[in-house]
Structure formats: structure tokens, C-alpha cells
Design an enzyme around this catalytic site. Structure first.
Site, PDB file in Angstrom:
ATOM      1  N   SER A   1       4.712   0.896  24.961  1.00 23.62           N
ATOM      2  CA  SER A   1       4.819   2.126  25.332  1.00 23.62           C
ATOM      3  C   SER A   1       5.893   2.972  25.302  1.00 23.62           C
ATOM      4  O   SER A   1       5.749   3.809  25.947  1.00 23.62           O
ATOM      5  CB  SER A   1       3.802   2.398  26.401  1.00 23.62           C
ATOM      6  OG  SER A   1       4.666   1.110  27.638  1.00 23.62           O
TER       7      SER A   1
ATOM      8  N   ASN B   1       2.434  -3.275  37.161  1.00 27.46           N
ATOM      9  CA  ASN B   1       1.504  -3.022  37.792  1.00 27.46           C
ATOM     10  C   ASN B   1       1.526  -1.558  38.337  1.00 27.46           C
ATOM     11  O   ASN B   1       1.250  -0.786  38.862  1.00 27.46           O
ATOM     12  CB  ASN B   1       0.622  -4.160  37.870  1.00 27.46           C
ATOM     13  CG  ASN B   1      -0.195  -4.305  36.632  1.00 27.46           C
ATOM     14  OD1 ASN B   1       0.667  -4.264  35.467  1.00 27.46           O
ATOM     15  ND2 ASN B   1      -1.140  -5.923  37.106  1.00 27.46           N
TER      16      ASN B   1
ATOM     17  N   THR C   1     -20.470  43.401  33.308  1.00 29.40           N
ATOM     18  CA  THR C   1     -20.721  42.026  33.518  1.00 29.40           C
ATOM     19  C   THR C   1     -21.467  42.031  32.647  1.00 29.40           C
ATOM     20  O   THR C   1     -21.782  43.355  31.767  1.00 29.40           O
ATOM     21  CB  THR C   1     -21.511  42.399  34.760  1.00 29.40           C
ATOM     22  OG1 THR C   1     -22.271  42.974  34.814  1.00 29.40           O
ATOM     23  CG2 THR C   1     -20.726  42.202  36.231  1.00 29.40           C
ATOM     24  N   HIS C   2     -21.594  40.752  31.699  1.00 34.69           N
ATOM     25  CA  HIS C   2     -22.219  40.484  30.243  1.00 34.69           C
ATOM     26  C   HIS C   2     -22.128  41.151  29.249  1.00 34.69           C
ATOM     27  O   HIS C   2     -22.169  41.986  28.599  1.00 34.69           O
ATOM     28  CB  HIS C   2     -23.816  40.854  30.473  1.00 34.69           C
ATOM     29  CG  HIS C   2     -24.245  40.479  31.797  1.00 34.69           C
ATOM     30  ND1 HIS C   2     -25.797  39.305  31.762  1.00 34.69           N
ATOM     31  CD2 HIS C   2     -24.732  41.323  33.673  1.00 34.69           C
ATOM     32  CE1 HIS C   2     -25.953  39.082  33.766  1.00 34.69           C
ATOM     33  NE2 HIS C   2     -25.243  40.426  34.440  1.00 34.69           N
TER      34      HIS C   2
ATOM     35  N   SER D   1      -0.072  40.784   9.741  1.00 33.02           N
ATOM     36  CA  SER D   1      -0.113  39.425   8.918  1.00 33.02           C
ATOM     37  C   SER D   1       1.101  39.431   7.451  1.00 33.02           C
ATOM     38  O   SER D   1       1.515  40.203   7.249  1.00 33.02           O
ATOM     39  CB  SER D   1      -1.926  39.781   8.641  1.00 33.02           C
ATOM     40  OG  SER D   1      -2.086  39.934   6.737  1.00 33.02           O
TER      41      SER D   1
ATOM     42  N   LYS E   1      -0.979  45.232  10.859  1.00 32.03           N
ATOM     43  CA  LYS E   1      -1.396  44.375  12.223  1.00 32.03           C
ATOM     44  C   LYS E   1      -0.364  44.144  12.810  1.00 32.03           C
ATOM     45  O   LYS E   1       0.584  43.997  12.128  1.00 32.03           O
ATOM     46  CB  LYS E   1      -2.255  43.293  11.324  1.00 32.03           C
ATOM     47  CG  LYS E   1      -3.700  42.665  10.498  1.00 32.03           C
ATOM     48  CD  LYS E   1      -4.669  43.533  10.763  1.00 32.03           C
ATOM     49  CE  LYS E   1      -4.642  42.536  12.613  1.00 32.03           C
ATOM     50  NZ  LYS E   1      -5.845  41.734  11.394  1.00 32.03           N
TER      51      LYS E   1
ATOM     52  N   ASN F   1      -0.843  41.458  15.699  1.00 31.38           N
ATOM     53  CA  ASN F   1      -2.153  40.664  16.008  1.00 31.38           C
ATOM     54  C   ASN F   1      -0.787  39.778  17.643  1.00 31.38           C
ATOM     55  O   ASN F   1      -0.202  39.428  17.748  1.00 31.38           O
ATOM     56  CB  ASN F   1      -2.072  39.660  15.316  1.00 31.38           C
ATOM     57  CG  ASN F   1      -2.791  40.316  13.988  1.00 31.38           C
ATOM     58  OD1 ASN F   1      -3.240  41.384  14.233  1.00 31.38           O
ATOM     59  ND2 ASN F   1      -2.448  39.656  12.355  1.00 31.38           N
TER      60      ASN F   1
ATOM     61  N   GLU G   1      -3.970  33.934  20.981  1.00 29.31           N
ATOM     62  CA  GLU G   1      -5.061  33.432  21.037  1.00 29.31           C
ATOM     63  C   GLU G   1      -4.547  32.157  20.917  1.00 29.31           C
ATOM     64  O   GLU G   1      -5.266  30.423  21.375  1.00 29.31           O
ATOM     65  CB  GLU G   1      -5.473  33.415  19.579  1.00 29.31           C
ATOM     66  CG  GLU G   1      -6.198  35.437  19.350  1.00 29.31           C
ATOM     67  CD  GLU G   1      -5.708  35.372  17.982  1.00 29.31           C
ATOM     68  OE1 GLU G   1      -6.782  35.633  17.500  1.00 29.31           O
ATOM     69  OE2 GLU G   1      -4.661  36.023  17.444  1.00 29.31           O
TER      70      GLU G   1
ATOM     71  N   TYR H   1      -6.444  -3.834  37.777  1.00 35.54           N
ATOM     72  CA  TYR H   1      -5.671  -3.262  36.243  1.00 35.54           C
ATOM     73  C   TYR H   1      -5.764  -3.636  34.754  1.00 35.54           C
ATOM     74  O   TYR H   1      -5.867  -4.767  34.307  1.00 35.54           O
ATOM     75  CB  TYR H   1      -3.778  -3.229  36.277  1.00 35.54           C
ATOM     76  CG  TYR H   1      -3.007  -2.966  34.955  1.00 35.54           C
ATOM     77  CD1 TYR H   1      -2.123  -1.798  34.913  1.00 35.54           C
ATOM     78  CD2 TYR H   1      -2.469  -3.918  33.715  1.00 35.54           C
ATOM     79  CE1 TYR H   1      -1.518  -1.269  33.644  1.00 35.54           C
ATOM     80  CE2 TYR H   1      -1.741  -3.727  32.716  1.00 35.54           C
ATOM     81  CZ  TYR H   1      -1.534  -2.025  33.213  1.00 35.54           C
ATOM     82  OH  TYR H   1      -0.966  -1.422  32.015  1.00 35.54           O
TER      83      TYR H   1
HETATM   84  N1  ARG Z   1       3.220  -0.106  30.452  1.00 35.41           N
HETATM   85  C1  ARG Z   1       1.993  -0.394  30.891  1.00 35.41           C
HETATM   86  C2  ARG Z   1       1.008   1.097  31.833  1.00 35.41           C
HETATM   87  O1  ARG Z   1       2.093   2.184  31.411  1.00 35.41           O
HETATM   88  C3  ARG Z   1       3.690  -0.755  32.364  1.00 35.41           C
HETATM   89  C4  ARG Z   1       1.784  -1.622  32.694  1.00 35.41           C
HETATM   90  C5  ARG Z   1       2.315  -3.362  32.024  1.00 35.41           C
HETATM   91  N2  ARG Z   1       1.050  -4.489  33.098  1.00 35.41           N
HETATM   92  C6  ARG Z   1       1.216  -5.560  32.066  1.00 35.41           C
HETATM   93  N3  ARG Z   1       0.738  -6.034  32.748  1.00 35.41           N
HETATM   94  N4  ARG Z   1       0.803  -5.806  30.695  1.00 35.41           N
HETATM   95  O2  ARG Z   1       0.561   0.913  32.020  1.00 35.41           O
END
Ligand code: ARG
Length: 442
Positions: free
Chosen positions: A22, A105, A152-153, A274, A280, A282, A287, A314
Site C-alpha cells: 500500500s 495495526n 415543489t414537484h 460545444s 452553446k 454550457n 454537471e 484487524y
Molecule cells: N498497510 C496496512 C493498512 O493500511 C497497515 C497495517 C498492516 N498490518 C498488518 N498486520 N499487515 O491497513
């Protein structure tokens, strides 16, 4: 990789590493992780786990790392699992002392809580600026006197002031800000000291860590501390409610800027054109505010489904909660876009007012006239007014006020000349506003 040197004898498959790491998505957590690690080093020193000079070394290493990352975020890239391991590894040998008494964790839970409280505060500030931009647009349009129909509506209902219309937006946003403020209080609890989920035997001075990191309290239950992501789900829901508010404002402005309505004109600086139709102008940005809201609602419901099947405590699935970062960034940019739109809007007051006076928008006020001034039961007053509307439509009129007193008297003999003053939109609007204020409902 240092973590694999004990239990595991083989390197992680490259494709699997790419999939499970990550690190890239964690980058926004770096400043929090470093701040947290500095506080943790202080606590380890106090607990006698590391010496004062080791603690100093760790702290100065962490501070230097922070500067390096700010200059060049790519500096952190490695084959580490996540930001926590990458930072620890970059500290070198001394980094090996830092992880006593904590787990990734409780570490990630702590980073995320610190991030959410900051991000909520930034969003609150953006929303406040947007509220101010709406107020300025209202004042410069003379909104307290300007009439506009409320629908309304999607059918014309009654005349109101532009200030009331714009005030509704500001009230929505006020509650969005309140919700963020309440969340900031709830989220501001320290999850450290929980280890992987069962706590730690190393006695850390959690009060000291909490006060160094600005937390108002400590989460007692370690399983709760590492397993809950309700504060992220809550943040995402607040963001989606806010985005739905902006989407509805955008929708109003899109409709009001059509040539059919022509209540507002958006300046050229915020309009697009456009590629084929040269005429146009817009409202593309509006949007895209509408569509961004769908994305944000998607993130919110994604986080709900992410969490709903997870057993305690976890689970790695929770790593995907980092989507909140892009959600919060997008929410801030929506607030800024909407504030720019508010500064680039002209209210076409003549058209608004014409619409507010036509379409029998005075019918409900006339029915109230019959009840208040002539003592006629409201259901009967409603019926009689409906008959007058029918008569008026047949004669090509566009308001009760277009009927002469004689024409009205054919259906309601009690009617008097003073009714016209009573139902005149500017009077009716002020009377209704006054009553609402007296009720204390403002
Ligand atoms: N990258 C993990 C997360 O965001 C961090 C915690 C990972 N913990 C583990 N025991 N693998 O949740």
C-alpha cells in the site's frame, strides 16, 4: 525485506507484492507516521526500553526523514509493504528499536485518526468559505427583496425571496460543518498501546503520547482501537451528504441557466462551449460537480461494504480505507469550485420576479386570506380558491390577483378589496417570513 527474515524463508512473489503493497497509497500518511513515531520514541525512552541518546537519534532521524520526504516523496519508494515499514527501514539500524510496544495495526489506526481530524478541519474551512461566497452573492443581488418562485414537484409553488432560496443552501452547509466538527471530537482518541489487538506488555505512557499528539483521550479497548474504521465511514458519509448538497445546488443552477428559465447567467469564465454548436454556453463545471457527487457516494458505500463482513479484529482488507484521502481532496475541490461559481453568477431578477408573480403562486396566500380574515375553514378555503384558479385559467389569467373583485365575489362573496394587498407577493413573502421568525424557527 527485513520483516521476512524470521518466519518466512522465501521472498514475496513480485506480482503479489505489487498487489498487496500500500506504499503508494499511504504516502499522505508520512507526516502523521513520523509525528507519531517521534511521540512513540519519547514513550519508549520513558519506559526504559531505549536510552535517551537512542531516543534522540531516532527523533533526529525521523525529523530529517520528514524533510527529505517533503523535498522528494519518491525517496521513500522501496519494496516495503507500506509506509510504516518504509519509514522504519529508512531509519537504518536505529529504526529496529522503534517498533517495541506497537504494531502496524494500532499505528495505522493512529495515523488515520490524525489524518481524518485534519482533513475534516480543512473541509470545514472550505465549506465556510463557500457559505460566505453564497452570502456575498445574495447581498450583491439584493436577495432580501428579490422574488423567485419556489418549486415543489418541479411545479411553481409560491413566491419566496432569493435570500430564502440561497439561505437553504447555507443551512445545509452549516449542518455539514457541524457534522464535521462532531466527527473531529469523536475521532480524536488515541488507539496506541493496543499492539496488534490484544494490547502490549510494554508500559507506554499513553497520556503523554496523547497529549503530544493532541488527542483528547485514549481508546481503552485494544480490539476496538485496531478494528474500528467507523470514523472513516462516518467521514465518507458526511462527505457524501455534503456532495449531494452541492449536486443539488448544481442541478438548480443548471436548470436556472437554461433559456427556458433564464433566472441566472453564469459568466464566461466558468462556462464551456460545444465543438459543433457555436451558440452553446454550457455549465459543464456544474454537471461535473453532480457527477463527482456520485463518485463520493460510491466511496462511502464502498467503505460500508468493505467493513461489513470483517470478523474481529484487524484484517488486511482495511488497508483499502485509504480511498478516503481522494474523497476528502475531491470534497474540498468541489467546495472551491462552487464558491467560484457563486462569484461568477448573475441573477436575472426580472425573469425571476415575473415567474414568482405568475403561475397562480398567490393561490395558497389567498386561501390563507379566507381562513385568517374571513374565518372560512381551510379545506373550504382551498376548494374555493381552486375554483377561482380554474376560472382564472379559463380566462387566460396567470394569478389570482388578475381576477377582478367582482369575478372573485362570484365564488367568494365575502372577499374584499384588501385581499389584493394581502396576496401581493412582496407582502405575502414578508408576512410568512415574519411568522416563521416569531415561531423561532429561523
Ligand atoms: N498497510 C496496512 C493498512 O493500511 C497497515 C497495517 C498492516 N498490518 C498488518 N498486520 N499487515 O491497513
Amino acid at each position: 525485506m527485513v520483516l521476512r527474515e524470521g518466519r518466512l524463508t522465501k521472498e514475496l512473489n513480485v506480482e503479489i507484492r505489487r498487489f498487496t503493497s500500500s506504499l503508494e497509497k499511504d504516502m499522505f500518511l508520512a507526516p502523521y507516521d513520523i509525528r507519531q513515531s517521534i511521540a512513540h520514541a519519547h514513550a519508549l525512552e520513558k519506559a526504559g526500553i531505549i536510552s535517551t541518546s537512542e531516543s534522540k537519534k531516532l527523533v533526529s532521524g525521523l525529523k530529517k526523514l520528514k524533510i527529505k520526504i517533503e523535498k522528494n516523496p519518491a525517496f521513500l519508494s522501496s519494496d516495503a509493504d507500506d509506509i510504516h515499514m518504509a519509514i522504519e527501514e529508512k531509519l537504518g539500524k536505529i529504526g529496529e528499536k522503534l517498533h517495541a510496544g506497537r504494531s502496524r495495526n494500532d499505528q495505522v489506526a493512529c495515523d488515520m485518526r490524525m489524518y481524518v481530524r485534519d482533513a475534516a478541519l480543512s473541509l470545514e474551512a472550505e465549506i465556510e468559505k463557500l457559505q460566505r461566497a453564497i452570502k456575498v452573492a445574495d447581498i450583491s443581488a439584493g436577495g432580501e427583496k428579490a422574488l423567485i418562485p419556489v418549486y415543489t414537484h418541479m411545479q411553481r409553488a409560491q413566491a419566496v425571496t432569493l435570500s430564502t432560496h440561497l439561505g437553504a443552501y447555507r443551512s445545509w452547509l452549516q449542518r455539514d460543518r457541524q457534522r464535521l466538527g462532531q466527527l473531529r471530537k469523536r475521532v480524536n482518541m488515541l488507539p496506541l498501546g493496543s499492539g496488534a489487538s490484544a494490547g502490549t506488555g510494554i508500559k507506554l505512557d499513553l497520556e503523554m503520547i496523547a497529549s503530544e499528539l493532541g488527542f483528547e483521550g485514549i481508546i481503552e479497548n485494544p480490539i476496538d482501537a485496531v478494528s474500528s474504521r467507523d470514523y472513516i465511514q462516518e467521514f465518507a458519509s458526511i462527505i457524501s451528504v455534503f456532495s449531494v448538497h452541492l449536486s443539488r445546488m448544481a442541478e438548480d443552477l443548471i436548470i436556472f441557466s437554461t433559456s427556458e428559465f433564464n433566472f441566472v447567467s453564469l459568466s464566461e469564465e466558468i462556462s464551456e462551449t460545444s465543438s459543433i454548436m457555436p451558440q452553446k454556453k454550457n455549465p459543464d463545471c456544474m454537471e461535473l460537480v453532480r457527477s463527482a457527487s456520485s463518485r463520493l457516494c460510491g466511496i462511502s458505500s464502498g467503505l460500508m461494504t468493505l467493513m461489513k463482513g470483517l470478523p474481529l479484529s484487524y484484517n488486511r482488507d482495511m488497508q483499502d480505507d485509504k480511498q478516503i484521502y481522494s474523497a476528502a481532496g475531491l470534497a474540498c475541490s468541489l467546495a472551491r469550485v462552487m464558491a467560484i461559481v457563486m462569484k461568477n453568477i448573475t441573477f436575472n431578477k426580472e425573469n425571476m420576479e415575473k415567474a414568482a408573480r405568475e403561475g397562480f403562486t398567490d393561490a395558497a396566500d389567498f386561501a390563507e386570506y379566507l381562513t385568517l380574515k374571513k374565518g372560512i375553514d381551510f379545506r373550504q378555503a382551498h376548494r374555493l380558491t381552486g375554483l377561482l384558479v380554474l376560472d382564472g385559467i379559463a380566462k387566460g389569467y396567470r394569478a389570482i390577483a388578475h381576477l377582478s373583485l367582482d369575478e372573485i365575489k362570484e365564488t367568494v362573496p365575502e372577499a374584499e378589496e384588501s385581499l389584493y394587498d394581502f396576496i401581493r407577493p412582496e407582502n405575502a413573502v414578508q408576512r410568512r417570513l415574519g411568522v416563521k421568525k416569531e415561531e423561532g424557527n429561523e
